[in-house]
Design an enzyme around this catalytic site. Structure first.
Site, PDB file in Angstrom:
ATOM      1  N   GLU A 206       0.803  -1.238   0.000  1.00 22.19           N
ATOM      2  CA  GLU A 206       0.000   0.000   0.000  1.00 22.19           C
ATOM      3  C   GLU A 206       0.831   1.283   0.000  1.00 22.19           C
ATOM      4  O   GLU A 206       0.574   2.215   0.747  1.00 22.19           O
ATOM      5  CB  GLU A 206      -0.956  -0.028   1.215  1.00 22.19           C
ATOM      6  N   GLU A 314      -6.195 -10.538  -1.072  1.00 25.42           N
ATOM      7  CA  GLU A 314      -6.962 -10.336   0.169  1.00 25.42           C
ATOM      8  C   GLU A 314      -8.466 -10.273  -0.117  1.00 25.42           C
ATOM      9  O   GLU A 314      -9.180  -9.425   0.359  1.00 25.42           O
ATOM     10  CB  GLU A 314      -6.501  -9.054   0.874  1.00 25.42           C
TER      11      GLU A 314
HETATM   12  O1  G3I Z   1      -3.847  -9.128  19.010  1.00 28.48           O
HETATM   13  C1  G3I Z   1      -4.494  -8.019  19.642  1.00 28.48           C
HETATM   14  C2  G3I Z   1      -5.248  -8.488  20.883  1.00 28.48           C
HETATM   15  O2  G3I Z   1      -4.320  -8.992  21.833  1.00 28.48           O
HETATM   16  C3  G3I Z   1      -6.019  -7.322  21.465  1.00 28.48           C
HETATM   17  O3  G3I Z   1      -6.794  -7.772  22.558  1.00 28.48           O
HETATM   18  C4  G3I Z   1      -6.919  -6.706  20.394  1.00 28.48           C
HETATM   19  C5  G3I Z   1      -7.611  -5.501  20.977  1.00 28.48           C
HETATM   20  O4  G3I Z   1      -8.122  -4.738  19.923  1.00 28.48           O
HETATM   21  O5  G3I Z   1      -6.138  -6.286  19.256  1.00 28.48           O
HETATM   22  C6  G3I Z   1      -5.465  -7.391  18.659  1.00 28.48           C
HETATM   23  O6  G3I Z   1      -4.704  -6.932  17.555  1.00 28.48           O
HETATM   24  C7  G3I Z   1      -5.516  -6.642  16.421  1.00 28.48           C
HETATM   25  C8  G3I Z   1      -5.003  -7.483  15.249  1.00 28.48           C
HETATM   26  O7  G3I Z   1      -5.731  -7.181  14.046  1.00 28.48           O
HETATM   27  C9  G3I Z   1      -5.137  -8.985  15.529  1.00 28.48           C
HETATM   28  O8  G3I Z   1      -6.516  -9.279  15.659  1.00 28.48           O
HETATM   29  C10 G3I Z   1      -5.337  -5.167  16.067  1.00 28.48           C
HETATM   30  O9  G3I Z   1      -5.904  -4.385  17.102  1.00 28.48           O
HETATM   31  C11 G3I Z   1      -6.041  -4.876  14.768  1.00 28.48           C
HETATM   32  O10 G3I Z   1      -5.731  -3.550  14.340  1.00 28.48           O
HETATM   33  C12 G3I Z   1      -5.519  -5.822  13.659  1.00 28.48           C
HETATM   34  O11 G3I Z   1      -6.287  -5.563  12.508  1.00 28.48           O
HETATM   35  C13 G3I Z   1      -5.703  -6.107  11.308  1.00 28.48           C
HETATM   36  C14 G3I Z   1      -5.458  -4.957  10.332  1.00 28.48           C
HETATM   37  O12 G3I Z   1      -4.950  -5.465   9.101  1.00 28.48           O
HETATM   38  C15 G3I Z   1      -4.457  -3.987  10.923  1.00 28.48           C
HETATM   39  O13 G3I Z   1      -4.279  -2.946  10.070  1.00 28.48           O
HETATM   40  C16 G3I Z   1      -6.686  -7.090  10.686  1.00 28.48           C
HETATM   41  O14 G3I Z   1      -6.795  -8.246  11.519  1.00 28.48           O
HETATM   42  C17 G3I Z   1      -6.214  -7.515   9.306  1.00 28.48           C
HETATM   43  O15 G3I Z   1      -7.210  -8.293   8.643  1.00 28.48           O
HETATM   44  C18 G3I Z   1      -5.926  -6.285   8.440  1.00 28.48           C
HETATM   45  O16 G3I Z   1      -5.421  -6.725   7.223  1.00 28.48           O
HETATM   46  C19 G3I Z   1      -5.017  -5.663   6.322  1.00 28.48           C
HETATM   47  C20 G3I Z   1      -3.819  -6.164   5.557  1.00 28.48           C
HETATM   48  O17 G3I Z   1      -2.788  -6.479   6.464  1.00 28.48           O
HETATM   49  C21 G3I Z   1      -3.364  -5.140   4.526  1.00 28.48           C
HETATM   50  N1  G3I Z   1      -4.460  -4.804   3.627  1.00 28.48           N
HETATM   51  C22 G3I Z   1      -5.656  -4.314   4.317  1.00 28.48           C
HETATM   52  C23 G3I Z   1      -6.140  -5.341   5.320  1.00 28.48           C
HETATM   53  C24 G3I Z   1      -7.380  -4.829   5.999  1.00 28.48           C
HETATM   54  O18 G3I Z   1      -7.076  -3.689   6.768  1.00 28.48           O
END
Ligand code: G3I
Length: 415
Positions: A206, A314
């Site tokens: 990105e 994705e």
């Molecule tokens: O692991 C912690 C957990 O311990 C905690 O309790 C919880 C509280 O909110 O957060 C958890 O971490 C989260 C993580 O996903 C694992 O679930 C983060 O807050 C959360 O921000 C993170 O979101 C991910 C996101 O990328 C971050 O930008 C999504 O799962 C993931 O599907 C998403 O994927 C991205 C690709 O990497 C790039 N392209 C876009 C796509 C969608 O945003």
């Protein structure tokens, strides 16, 4: 079929037995589609499309380790894993190979490899093609990576967003040389650790700007501190660490002609510099209002002009009312994109949308080498309330699954 180097190898059926096998394949498919409703359906996406492209999914830590799914029960985690093994032949780390999670603390001692190691072990045990996501990204990068002693410029755009992951870092900065050294050490360490196991990497994720045609690159801290050659450097370092890995540039919104033009500008520049870039990753975070054959056919047709294999990296199709505009993928906007409940006739619209985009994937199968869903089922999706995938939260195939399987049958000559 345009195969990247060390591609797992799709073998075209010999023309002499082609019709016979086609007929048998079509008959099997017709019979199987009628049973595709069962959760134990023998019809597997990876098998139905094995002559065209790999079919994979992003998996999270609970799937890779088999435990600890927070909201998700152990029983459901085990069913998610069973579905993953049955349906897919490729997996991507949804989060556990991102800088924030694999290298949260500064320096050589600052790595947490456990979850990523578990994912690599899971993939290896199950004969899956492994994709690493992602080495250089404006999001989910710890502040220490960008920190230094150089005061930020007055007009600095700290790419507002959630602090702590590099997007919103506004403190004194590292120099170009310091940041390049950190990038090289990180990439050499991570790619080197999984050399020969992780077959493909999202080297840069990105980096293109959204919005109008005036700005090609996102004004990230990578760009501000290193300059535009941060992209070429990232690919160089990854290639040094594993010369056999398929290195790809990954982005979202490549259904938008303006963003596709930016991609063409970027990739052609990298190719002219001799940068080792081997594939384009198009994320395909779509919505049911616009996703379909025409949109995907147009997008793939334009991206294919670059002459590189295309990975759909994705894939999901948002059915929530709040997500029916644009194809962005910013987590910060996700709450809005998944509000308002599902659109009317969501199941039918989702089935039609998935059938259309898979028809486009099949049409462009010469270039499309991989289709990765961004999650195993709706319940573990980052857009869960948008019901964006082929399987529901109980791992039951939805009408969209049947429509995708039937699309393969149509291509195989079954009316
Ligand atoms: O692991 C912690 C957990 O311990 C905690 O309790 C919880 C509280 O909110 O957060 C958890 O971490 C989260 C993580 O996903 C694992 O679930 C983060 O807050 C959360 O921000 C993170 O979101 C991910 C996101 O990328 C971050 O930008 C999504 O799962 C993931 O599907 C998403 O994927 C991205 C690709 O990497 C790039 N392209 C876009 C796509 C969608 O945003």
């Amino acid at each position: 079929m345009h195969l990247a180097t060390n591609h797992p190898g799709h073998v075209k059926m010999p023309t002499s037995s082609h019709n016979l096998r086609l007929g048998l394949f079509a008959a099997m498919l017709l019979a199987a589609v009628s049973t595709a409703r069962s959760a134990d359906s023998p019809v597997a996406l990876k098998n139905v499309f094995k002559d065209h492209f790999q079919v994979g999914t992003a998996i999270n830590r609970s799937h890779a380790t088999g435990t600890g799914g927070g909201r998700r029960s152990q029983e459901r985690i085990e069913k998610d894993i069973a579905l993953t093994k049955r349906q897919f032949n490729q997996i991507t780390a949804e989060n556990d190979m991102k800088w924030q999670l694999i290298h949260p603390r500064e320096g050589a001692e600052g790595y947490d490899f456990g979850p990523a190691d578990a994912l690599v072990e899971f993939g290896g045990k199950n004969g899956m093609y492994l994709v690493g996501h992602t080495l250089v990204w404006h999001s989910q990068t710890p502040n220490w990576v960008f920190a230094g002693t150089i005061p930020p410029p007055e007009t600095a755009d700290a790419a507002p967003g959630r602090g702590g992951f590099g997007r919103g870092y506004t403190g004194p900065r590292a120099s170009r040389e310091e940041l390049l050294e950190r990038m090289r050490d990180h990439i050499h360490t991570v790619v080197g650790r999984y050399k020969g196991k992780v077959k493909s990497w999202d080297v840069v994720n990105e980096a293109l700007a959204d919005g109008g045609p005036e700005n090609v690159l996102r004004n990230s801290l990578w760009l501000q501190i290193i300059g535009p050659d941060f992209i070429a450097k990232a690919f160089q370092y990854a290639h040094e660490a594993d010369p056999d890995a398929i290195l790809r540039y990954n982005d979202y919104g490549l259904e938008n002609p303006v963003k596709i033009q930016k991609l063409v500008t970027l990739i052609k520049s990298l190719q002219e510099q001799g940068v080792p870039i081997h594939a384009i990753g198009t994320q395909a975070h779509l919505n049911v209002s616009t996703a379909g054959f025409e949109q995907m056919d147009r997008s793939l047709g334009e991206v294919a002009k670059l002459g590189l294999p295309i990975h759909v990296t994705e894939l999901d199709i948002n059915s929530a009312q709040g997500g029916q505009r644009g194809t962005g993928a910013d987590i910060a906007a996700n709450a809005q994109a998944t509000q308002g409940g599902l659109v009317s006739e969501a199941d039918r619209k989702l089935a039609d949308a998935y059938a259309g985009i898979f028809r486009a994937f099949i049409k462009h199968r010469e270039w499309v080498e991989m289709v990765t869903f961004w999650g195993v089922n709706d319940a573990v999706s980052w857009r869960r309330s948008g019901s964006p995938l082929l399987f529901d939260g109980e791992n039951q195939p939805k009408p969209a699954f049947d429509a995708v399987i039937a699309e393969a049958g149509r291509e195989a000559g079954v009316k």
